[in-house]
Design a protein around this motif. Sequence first.
Motif, short mmCIF file in Angstrom:
data_model
loop_
_atom_site.label_atom_id
_atom_site.label_comp_id
_atom_site.label_asym_id
_atom_site.label_seq_id
_atom_site.Cartn_x
_atom_site.Cartn_y
_atom_site.Cartn_z
N LEU A 15 0.82 -1.21 0.00
CA LEU A 15 0.00 0.00 0.00
C LEU A 15 0.85 1.26 0.00
CD1 LEU A 15 -2.69 -0.99 2.67
CD2 LEU A 15 -2.90 -1.07 0.17
N ARG A 16 0.42 2.22 -0.78
CA ARG A 16 1.11 3.51 -0.86
C ARG A 16 1.18 4.17 0.51
NH1 ARG A 16 -0.71 8.85 -4.39
NH2 ARG A 16 0.85 10.23 -3.47
N SER A 17 0.12 4.11 1.26
CA SER A 17 0.10 4.75 2.59
C SER A 17 1.17 4.16 3.49
CB SER A 17 -1.28 4.61 3.23
OG SER A 17 -1.62 3.24 3.39
N GLN A 18 1.42 2.86 3.37
CA GLN A 18 2.46 2.22 4.18
C GLN A 18 3.86 2.65 3.72
OE1 GLN A 18 1.24 -1.80 3.45
NE2 GLN A 18 0.13 -1.95 5.40
N ARG A 19 4.05 2.73 2.41
CA ARG A 19 5.35 3.18 1.89
C ARG A 19 5.63 4.62 2.33
NH1 ARG A 19 3.26 0.32 -2.58
NH2 ARG A 19 2.46 2.19 -3.57
N GLU A 20 4.62 5.46 2.20
CA GLU A 20 4.80 6.86 2.57
C GLU A 20 5.00 7.02 4.07
OE1 GLU A 20 1.71 9.26 0.84
OE2 GLU A 20 2.54 9.02 -1.17
N ALA A 21 4.31 6.21 4.87
CA ALA A 21 4.50 6.29 6.33
C ALA A 21 5.95 5.96 6.69
CB ALA A 21 3.55 5.34 7.04
N LEU A 22 6.50 4.94 6.07
CA LEU A 22 7.90 4.58 6.33
C LEU A 22 8.84 5.71 5.93
CD1 LEU A 22 10.05 2.42 7.11
CD2 LEU A 22 10.04 1.78 4.70
N LEU A 23 8.65 6.26 4.74
CA LEU A 23 9.55 7.30 4.24
C LEU A 23 9.37 8.63 4.98
CD1 LEU A 23 9.27 6.46 0.45
CD2 LEU A 23 11.29 6.15 1.89
N ASN A 24 8.13 8.98 5.30
CA ASN A 24 7.87 10.26 5.97
C ASN A 24 8.33 10.30 7.42
OD1 ASN A 24 6.74 11.57 3.75
ND2 ASN A 24 4.71 10.78 4.19
N TYR A 74 7.31 11.32 -4.29
CA TYR A 74 8.67 10.85 -4.02
C TYR A 74 9.72 11.83 -4.53
CZ TYR A 74 6.57 6.37 -2.77
OH TYR A 74 5.82 5.39 -2.18
N LEU A 75 9.47 12.44 -5.69
CA LEU A 75 10.41 13.44 -6.20
C LEU A 75 10.48 14.65 -5.27
CD1 LEU A 75 9.60 13.34 -10.02
CD2 LEU A 75 11.86 13.01 -9.01
N SER A 76 9.33 15.09 -4.78
CA SER A 76 9.30 16.22 -3.85
C SER A 76 9.99 15.87 -2.53
CB SER A 76 7.86 16.65 -3.56
OG SER A 76 7.24 17.12 -4.72
N LEU A 77 9.73 14.68 -2.03
CA LEU A 77 10.34 14.24 -0.79
C LEU A 77 11.86 14.10 -0.95
CD1 LEU A 77 9.53 13.53 2.08
CD2 LEU A 77 9.18 11.17 1.34
N LEU A 78 12.29 13.62 -2.10
CA LEU A 78 13.72 13.52 -2.37
C LEU A 78 14.36 14.91 -2.38
CD1 LEU A 78 16.31 11.99 -3.16
CD2 LEU A 78 15.55 12.12 -5.54
#
Length: 188
Positions: free
Chosen positions: A35-44, A106-110
Amino acid sequence: LQRMLSMAVEVDRSPTCSSRKIADDMLPFILNIPLRSQREALLNTMESQLLRCRLLELLLQHSCDVPTTSSMSLDKILYFLSHSSVLPQFQDETATWQRWDEMLQYLSLLLLSYQSVKLAFLLAEHLRTSVSDRMDLIAQKVKPRPQDSDDISQLDIQLKMNDFISRMQETLGQPFPPQIQEKLFMLQ
């Protein structure tokens, strides 16, 4: 987990090297998060900007048809803007615009992670140096040398953004959903 990862980056003689090793080991797991929400939670929630920057770099590198071997820089972020596509692993039943939205996220977060690392670097906080050596460098007032590949022009940015928008228009058509428009504006 985030505290342990941050400490693992810092305990090595070279935080850059340890962040690379950890990110290389973590990438297959991130690619398998459903899930995208799980990927983003890890990265954020990553405490180590250096590790998050490296993980996002690998993730976007994985989405490029022609990977680049250049070191992390603003120029490399522009390269990702021109050559990245939606990651095939994440193509489930979500709408196409949502996959592009995730890539823009992801580009913005990078960019934000890289800017944080770069700012710390320019303020002579020496994030890329071991904790034991940082105090000596700070005491000696050693200033790190900026990279040449971070010297990009407004024209470079505009050309890459136009190219990226053209690629998205081919896929999504017009007009873009508001979420995409907002992320494009923030990224630019």
